[in-house]
Each structure stands twice: as C-alpha cells, then as structure tokens.
Write a protein that holds these residues in place. Structure first.
Motif, PDB file in Angstrom:
ATOM      1  N   ILE A  67       3.934   4.532  30.643  1.00  0.00           N
ATOM      2  CA  ILE A  67       3.758   4.542  29.190  1.00  0.00           C
ATOM      3  C   ILE A  67       2.279   4.487  28.843  1.00  0.00           C
ATOM      4  O   ILE A  67       1.748   5.387  28.213  1.00  0.00           O
ATOM      5  N   HIS A  68       1.606   3.415  29.232  1.00  0.00           N
ATOM      6  CA  HIS A  68       0.161   3.320  29.024  1.00  0.00           C
ATOM      7  C   HIS A  68      -0.396   2.146  29.810  1.00  0.00           C
ATOM      8  O   HIS A  68       0.343   1.417  30.482  1.00  0.00           O
ATOM      9  N   CYS A  69      -1.717   1.981  29.758  1.00  0.00           N
ATOM     10  CA  CYS A  69      -2.368   0.868  30.440  1.00  0.00           C
ATOM     11  C   CYS A  69      -3.475   0.331  29.545  1.00  0.00           C
ATOM     12  O   CYS A  69      -3.899   0.995  28.598  1.00  0.00           O
ATOM     13  N   PHE A  70      -3.914  -0.896  29.848  1.00  0.00           N
ATOM     14  CA  PHE A  70      -5.054  -1.456  29.123  1.00  0.00           C
ATOM     15  C   PHE A  70      -5.887  -2.295  30.070  1.00  0.00           C
ATOM     16  O   PHE A  70      -5.403  -2.794  31.071  1.00  0.00           O
ATOM     17  N   GLY A  71      -7.184  -2.390  29.729  1.00  0.00           N
ATOM     18  CA  GLY A  71      -8.127  -3.147  30.541  1.00  0.00           C
ATOM     19  C   GLY A  71      -8.830  -2.283  31.563  1.00  0.00           C
ATOM     20  O   GLY A  71      -8.421  -1.162  31.857  1.00  0.00           O
ATOM     21  N   SER A  72      -9.907  -2.819  32.076  1.00  0.00           N
ATOM     22  CA  SER A  72     -10.651  -2.243  33.186  1.00  0.00           C
ATOM     23  C   SER A  72     -11.556  -3.360  33.701  1.00  0.00           C
ATOM     24  O   SER A  72     -11.446  -4.501  33.251  1.00  0.00           O
ATOM     25  N   TYR A  73     -12.464  -3.044  34.614  1.00  0.00           N
ATOM     26  CA  TYR A  73     -13.293  -4.089  35.194  1.00  0.00           C
ATOM     27  C   TYR A  73     -14.361  -4.569  34.208  1.00  0.00           C
ATOM     28  O   TYR A  73     -15.004  -3.768  33.538  1.00  0.00           O
ATOM     29  N   GLY A  74     -14.530  -5.883  34.126  1.00  0.00           N
ATOM     30  CA  GLY A  74     -15.581  -6.456  33.299  1.00  0.00           C
ATOM     31  C   GLY A  74     -15.280  -7.897  32.952  1.00  0.00           C
ATOM     32  O   GLY A  74     -14.261  -8.461  33.355  1.00  0.00           O
ATOM     33  N   SER A  75     -16.166  -8.493  32.158  1.00  0.00           N
ATOM     34  CA  SER A  75     -16.000  -9.901  31.799  1.00  0.00           C
ATOM     35  C   SER A  75     -15.782 -10.112  30.296  1.00  0.00           C
ATOM     36  O   SER A  75     -15.532 -11.238  29.871  1.00  0.00           O
ATOM     37  N   ALA A  76     -15.900  -9.078  29.494  1.00  0.00           N
ATOM     38  CA  ALA A  76     -15.655  -9.210  28.050  1.00  0.00           C
ATOM     39  C   ALA A  76     -14.158  -9.417  27.805  1.00  0.00           C
ATOM     40  O   ALA A  76     -13.328  -9.170  28.683  1.00  0.00           O
ATOM     41  N   ASN A  77     -13.811  -9.857  26.604  1.00  0.00           N
ATOM     42  CA  ASN A  77     -12.400 -10.012  26.256  1.00  0.00           C
ATOM     43  C   ASN A  77     -11.683  -8.679  26.416  1.00  0.00           C
ATOM     44  O   ASN A  77     -12.185  -7.633  26.012  1.00  0.00           O
ATOM     45  N   PRO A  83      -7.118  -9.173  37.803  1.00  0.00           N
ATOM     46  CA  PRO A  83      -5.963  -9.765  37.127  1.00  0.00           C
ATOM     47  C   PRO A  83      -4.861 -10.008  38.156  1.00  0.00           C
ATOM     48  O   PRO A  83      -4.578  -9.131  38.971  1.00  0.00           O
ATOM     49  N   SER A  84      -4.305 -11.169  38.138  1.00  0.00           N
ATOM     50  CA  SER A  84      -3.299 -11.470  39.160  1.00  0.00           C
ATOM     51  C   SER A  84      -1.955 -11.792  38.529  1.00  0.00           C
ATOM     52  O   SER A  84      -1.104 -10.934  38.420  1.00  0.00           O
ATOM     53  N   GLY A  85      -1.733 -12.999  38.070  1.00  0.00           N
ATOM     54  CA  GLY A  85      -0.437 -13.354  37.504  1.00  0.00           C
ATOM     55  C   GLY A  85      -0.243 -12.833  36.096  1.00  0.00           C
ATOM     56  O   GLY A  85      -1.202 -12.612  35.358  1.00  0.00           O
ATOM     57  N   ILE A  86       1.018 -12.640  35.725  1.00  0.00           N
ATOM     58  CA  ILE A  86       1.346 -12.199  34.375  1.00  0.00           C
ATOM     59  C   ILE A  86       2.643 -12.890  33.958  1.00  0.00           C
ATOM     60  O   ILE A  86       3.564 -13.045  34.768  1.00  0.00           O
ATOM     61  N   ALA A  87       2.687 -13.332  32.713  1.00  0.00           N
ATOM     62  CA  ALA A  87       3.882 -13.998  32.189  1.00  0.00           C
ATOM     63  C   ALA A  87       4.046 -13.654  30.720  1.00  0.00           C
ATOM     64  O   ALA A  87       3.074 -13.313  30.040  1.00  0.00           O
ATOM     65  N   LEU A  88       5.269 -13.767  30.239  1.00  0.00           N
ATOM     66  CA  LEU A  88       5.597 -13.504  28.839  1.00  0.00           C
ATOM     67  C   LEU A  88       6.220 -14.745  28.220  1.00  0.00           C
ATOM     68  O   LEU A  88       7.038 -15.413  28.852  1.00  0.00           O
ATOM     69  N   SER A  89       5.853 -15.021  26.982  1.00  0.00           N
ATOM     70  CA  SER A  89       6.518 -16.092  26.234  1.00  0.00           C
ATOM     71  C   SER A  89       7.758 -15.493  25.575  1.00  0.00           C
ATOM     72  O   SER A  89       7.889 -14.266  25.491  1.00  0.00           O
ATOM     73  N   PRO A  90       8.658 -16.326  25.076  1.00  0.00           N
ATOM     74  CA  PRO A  90       9.859 -15.802  24.409  1.00  0.00           C
ATOM     75  C   PRO A  90       9.549 -14.889  23.214  1.00  0.00           C
ATOM     76  O   PRO A  90      10.323 -13.996  22.901  1.00  0.00           O
ATOM     77  N   ASN A  91       8.391 -15.076  22.554  1.00  0.00           N
ATOM     78  CA  ASN A  91       8.061 -14.230  21.401  1.00  0.00           C
ATOM     79  C   ASN A  91       7.297 -12.971  21.793  1.00  0.00           C
ATOM     80  O   ASN A  91       6.869 -12.214  20.935  1.00  0.00           O
ATOM     81  N   GLY A  92       7.094 -12.738  23.100  1.00  0.00           N
ATOM     82  CA  GLY A  92       6.441 -11.521  23.566  1.00  0.00           C
ATOM     83  C   GLY A  92       4.957 -11.625  23.818  1.00  0.00           C
ATOM     84  O   GLY A  92       4.328 -10.638  24.195  1.00  0.00           O
ATOM     85  N   THR A  93       4.366 -12.796  23.633  1.00  0.00           N
ATOM     86  CA  THR A  93       2.950 -12.978  23.954  1.00  0.00           C
ATOM     87  C   THR A  93       2.764 -12.849  25.464  1.00  0.00           C
ATOM     88  O   THR A  93       3.553 -13.388  26.237  1.00  0.00           O
ATOM     89  N   VAL A  94       1.723 -12.108  25.865  1.00  0.00           N
ATOM     90  CA  VAL A  94       1.457 -11.870  27.282  1.00  0.00           C
ATOM     91  C   VAL A  94       0.305 -12.757  27.738  1.00  0.00           C
ATOM     92  O   VAL A  94      -0.750 -12.803  27.099  1.00  0.00           O
ATOM     93  N   TYR A  95       0.514 -13.435  28.865  1.00  0.00           N
ATOM     94  CA  TYR A  95      -0.507 -14.286  29.480  1.00  0.00           C
ATOM     95  C   TYR A  95      -0.876 -13.677  30.828  1.00  0.00           C
ATOM     96  O   TYR A  95       0.003 -13.446  31.664  1.00  0.00           O
ATOM     97  N   PHE A 107      -2.544 -11.951  25.035  1.00  0.00           N
ATOM     98  CA  PHE A 107      -2.412 -10.738  24.242  1.00  0.00           C
ATOM     99  C   PHE A 107      -1.125 -10.820  23.419  1.00  0.00           C
ATOM    100  O   PHE A 107      -0.060 -11.078  23.967  1.00  0.00           O
ATOM    101  N   SER A 108      -1.250 -10.568  22.121  1.00  0.00           N
ATOM    102  CA  SER A 108      -0.057 -10.564  21.276  1.00  0.00           C
ATOM    103  C   SER A 108       0.510  -9.154  21.134  1.00  0.00           C
ATOM    104  O   SER A 108       1.674  -8.984  20.788  1.00  0.00           O
ATOM    105  N   ASN A 109      -0.291  -8.152  21.401  1.00  0.00           N
ATOM    106  CA  ASN A 109       0.155  -6.754  21.367  1.00  0.00           C
ATOM    107  C   ASN A 109      -0.270  -6.075  22.647  1.00  0.00           C
ATOM    108  O   ASN A 109      -1.356  -6.294  23.145  1.00  0.00           O
TER     109      ASN A 109
END
Length: 110
Positions: A67-77, A83-95, A107-109
């Motif tokens: 579908i798509h991707c986001f991010g690349s190498y760097g230290s800015a937001n 990036p290693s672990g990834i998790a989702l909250s029940p409301n869809g927020t991505v950690y 990330f909320s979106n």
C-alpha cells in the motif's frame, strides 16, 4: 517477519503456510531487513524495516499487496535509525521503537 529472508510470510490461523509477501530491495514495496510486524483492526500489515536497510515502516493489505511506506534514515521526527518493535493501541495509535535514536515514536495516522 523474516529478517534474513527479507520477507514476511502469511499463515492461516491453524498454521498452514499461505504465501510469502514482498521481494528483497529498497524501492517502494520490496522489504529490506523486516524486523517486526503488527496487524491493525482493518487487516493491514505494518512492518518495520531495520538497519542496514530501509529504516521505514511498510504497510501491506491483508492479501500482501503493498500500500505505502513512511520514514527513512535520520533522527528528525518521523525518521528512524533501526526501527525495531511496533505496536498498536486499541484506538489505532502506532508505537514504534526507534532503536538507533533511543526513543519511541508515536503516530496517530499512517
């Protein structure tokens, strides 16, 4: 996620192999060093790609279509250094644990 196989594999709920998703590479769609994944409430597959590699999150439809991707190498937001672990909250927020930058990005979106 298969870090050394540069892919993710899809299985049925009872453990039967269905197919391999993505090819190896650095363009939009291929994976490089997938580390972890999660599946959101709509069935989308979010995959972190580590270092050396794409340093991003790739998103696939449940059938494996990119579908798509986001991010690349760097230290800015919004950028990552392994990036290693990834998790989702029940409301869809991505950690996402951003190992190289020693932080968790939220990330909320996506």
């Amino acid at each position: 996620a298969n870090y050394y196989g540069y892919c993710i594999s899809i299985f049925t709920l009872d453990g039967n192999y269905v197919k391999k998703v993505a090819t190896t590479g650095t363009g939009r769609g291929p994976l490089s060093r997938p580390i972890s994944l999660t599946i959101d409430m709509y069935g989308f597959i979010l995959v972190t790609e580590g270092n050396p590699g794409n340093n991003r999150v790739s998103i696939f439809h449940k059938d494996g279509t990119f579908i798509h991707c986001f991010g690349s190498y760097g230290s800015a937001n919004g950028l990552f250094a392994w990036p290693s672990g990834i998790a989702l909250s029940p409301n869809g927020t991505v950690y996402i644990s951003d190992r190289g930058n020693k932080r968790i990005q939220i990330f909320s979106n996506y």
